[in-house]
Design an enzyme around this catalytic site. Structure first.
Site, PDB file in Angstrom:
ATOM      1  N   TYR A   1       0.876  -1.182  -0.066  1.00 53.07           N
ATOM      2  CA  TYR A   1      -0.092  -0.085  -0.268  1.00 53.07           C
ATOM      3  C   TYR A   1       0.878   1.425  -0.024  1.00 53.07           C
ATOM      4  CZ  TYR A   1      -4.091  -2.825  -0.028  1.00 53.07           C
ATOM      5  OH  TYR A   1      -5.025  -3.639  -0.586  1.00 53.07           O
TER       6      TYR A   1
ATOM      7  N   ASN B   1     -12.525   3.362  -6.476  1.00 55.23           N
ATOM      8  CA  ASN B   1     -10.925   3.863  -6.235  1.00 55.23           C
ATOM      9  C   ASN B   1     -10.490   4.233  -5.129  1.00 55.23           C
ATOM     10  OD1 ASN B   1     -11.554   2.942  -8.960  1.00 55.23           O
ATOM     11  ND2 ASN B   1     -11.555   5.092  -9.807  1.00 55.23           N
TER      12      ASN B   1
ATOM     13  N   HIS C   1     -14.543   1.117  -0.994  1.00 57.53           N
ATOM     14  CA  HIS C   1     -13.665   0.534  -0.874  1.00 57.53           C
ATOM     15  C   HIS C   1     -12.488   1.047   0.117  1.00 57.53           C
ATOM     16  CE1 HIS C   1     -14.351  -2.182  -4.409  1.00 57.53           C
ATOM     17  NE2 HIS C   1     -15.255  -2.659  -3.513  1.00 57.53           N
TER      18      HIS C   1
ATOM     19  N   CYS D   1      -6.721   2.472  13.149  1.00 56.77           N
ATOM     20  CA  CYS D   1      -6.202   1.734  14.225  1.00 56.77           C
ATOM     21  C   CYS D   1      -6.639   0.479  14.348  1.00 56.77           C
ATOM     22  CB  CYS D   1      -6.601   2.375  15.537  1.00 56.77           C
ATOM     23  SG  CYS D   1      -6.287   1.695  17.069  1.00 56.77           S
TER      24      CYS D   1
ATOM     25  N   GLY E   1     -15.861   2.817 -16.367  1.00 49.76           N
ATOM     26  CA  GLY E   1     -14.512   2.240 -16.079  1.00 49.76           C
ATOM     27  C   GLY E   1     -14.309   1.048 -15.263  1.00 49.76           C
TER      28      GLY E   1
ATOM     29  N   SER F   1     -15.135  -3.232 -14.368  1.00 51.58           N
ATOM     30  CA  SER F   1     -15.182  -4.499 -15.088  1.00 51.58           C
ATOM     31  C   SER F   1     -16.545  -5.092 -14.681  1.00 51.58           C
ATOM     32  CB  SER F   1     -14.146  -5.459 -14.814  1.00 51.58           C
ATOM     33  OG  SER F   1     -13.734  -5.631 -13.306  1.00 51.58           O
TER      34      SER F   1
ATOM     35  N   ALA G   1     -12.615   6.823 -21.050  1.00 45.97           N
ATOM     36  CA  ALA G   1     -13.307   7.709 -20.062  1.00 45.97           C
ATOM     37  C   ALA G   1     -12.893   8.953 -20.248  1.00 45.97           C
ATOM     38  CB  ALA G   1     -13.274   7.258 -18.686  1.00 45.97           C
TER      39      ALA G   1
END
Ligand code: OAD
Length: 268
Positions: A61, A97, A117, A125, A214, A216, A258
């Protein structure tokens, strides 16, 4: 190509996916070169993976924070923001996103994306779930953490920003100021519940136009939003570069990148 007729639209719901950020240089998930081609989901994007190897998950990440920090909103993000400023109705923008590009495209519109998401510029925490603004790359093997550019200077001054605390580390990873337990990325991993679902379902039930841009359409629950909106009477529009099975079931299918099709369609 047909044009969306905005004259009768009072309540618009938009769902965006990785394809809207492709022109900003952010890799999509599926397909060749996609993020899931180079990483196993179970190694980096599950709670079990984090429990087993938090260093590896934080590395994954942190690299995504660095990539998103270098990226800039493209014409599609900007067009939605400009449209929202002029549109005389209600707009709900839901995004899968985590790159923060809708937020960074915001000028005057107040079009706050619902980040179902999670989002890269926050951590939380692992004990009490308190959320902090945090855009640091936590890469213990590379020395001190560094800022990634996801947050503006004024956002870093916000009282929720982790940089305002004296952070203790454990094996080079950040501990939460609240509980002194490990912080984790504020990202919805596989097997976890997406965020803001009651608010999202309520918006799907009352919208008169639903547009998917955009994505799937294979990850649930987002993959079901189009059908839900349609079952409540909404018109449906699909934007994608490639052909998708869902295109058979929508009122308008707009094929193309897009960053070109969204500015063409979202103009008043
Ligand atoms: P995908 O990678 O599954 O799909 C991206 C879609 O964007 C594909 O259908 C592409 O054809 C399309 N696309 C690519 N470039 C485009 C462009 N320039 N313009 C328009 N469309 C373009 O990404 P998502 O559908 O967003 O979840 O994936 C959904 C979720 O799966 C993600 O949020 C992530 C992932 O696993 C989690 O991590 C929880």
């Amino acid at each position: 190509m047909s044009q969306i007729d905005w004259s009768h639209v009072k309540n618009l719901v938009l769902l965006s996916g990785a394809g809207i950020s492709a022109a900003s240089g952010i890799a999509t998930f599926r397909g060749s070169g996609g993020l899931w081609e180079n990483h196993r989901i179970e190694d980096v994007a599950t709670p079990e993976a984090f429990n087993q190897d938090p260093q590896l998950v934080w590395r994954f990440y942190s690299m995504r924070r660095l990539q998103a920090g270098h990226a800039k909103p493209n014409e599609a993000h900007k067009a939605l923001d400009a449209f929202a400023e002029k549109f005389n109705g209600e707009i709900t923008l839901i995004t899968q996103n985590v790159d923060g590009l809708h937020r960074r495209a915001q000028k005057k519109s107040h079009l706050d994306a619902i980040c179902m998401h999670g989002t890269l510029e926050k951590s939380r925490c692992t004990h009490c779930h308190e959320i902090y603004l945090d855009d640091m790359a936590w890469l213990p093997s590379e020395g001190m953490p560094r800022q990634t550019g996801l947050l503006r200077t004024d956002e870093q001054a916000n009282s929720d920003a982790l940089s305002n605390y004296k952070i203790k580390l454990s094996d080079g990873l950040p501990l939460s100021p609240c509980c002194q337990e490990l912080l984790r990325p504020h990202i919805v991993w596989f097997g976890e519940e997406p965020l803001f679902m009651p608010k999202i379902f309520a918006s799907l039930e009352r919208c008169d136009l639903f547009a998917s841009i955009g994505t799937s359409g294979v990850v649930y629950p987002a993959a079901a939003f189009l059908e839900i909106a349609k079952s409540h009477g909404a018109e449906t529009v699909l934007f994608n570069v490639e052909s998708l099975p869902q295109q058979e079931h929508v009122d308008l299918y707009i094929q193309g990148p897009a960053e070109e099709t969204v500015p063409q369609q979202f103009s008043l």
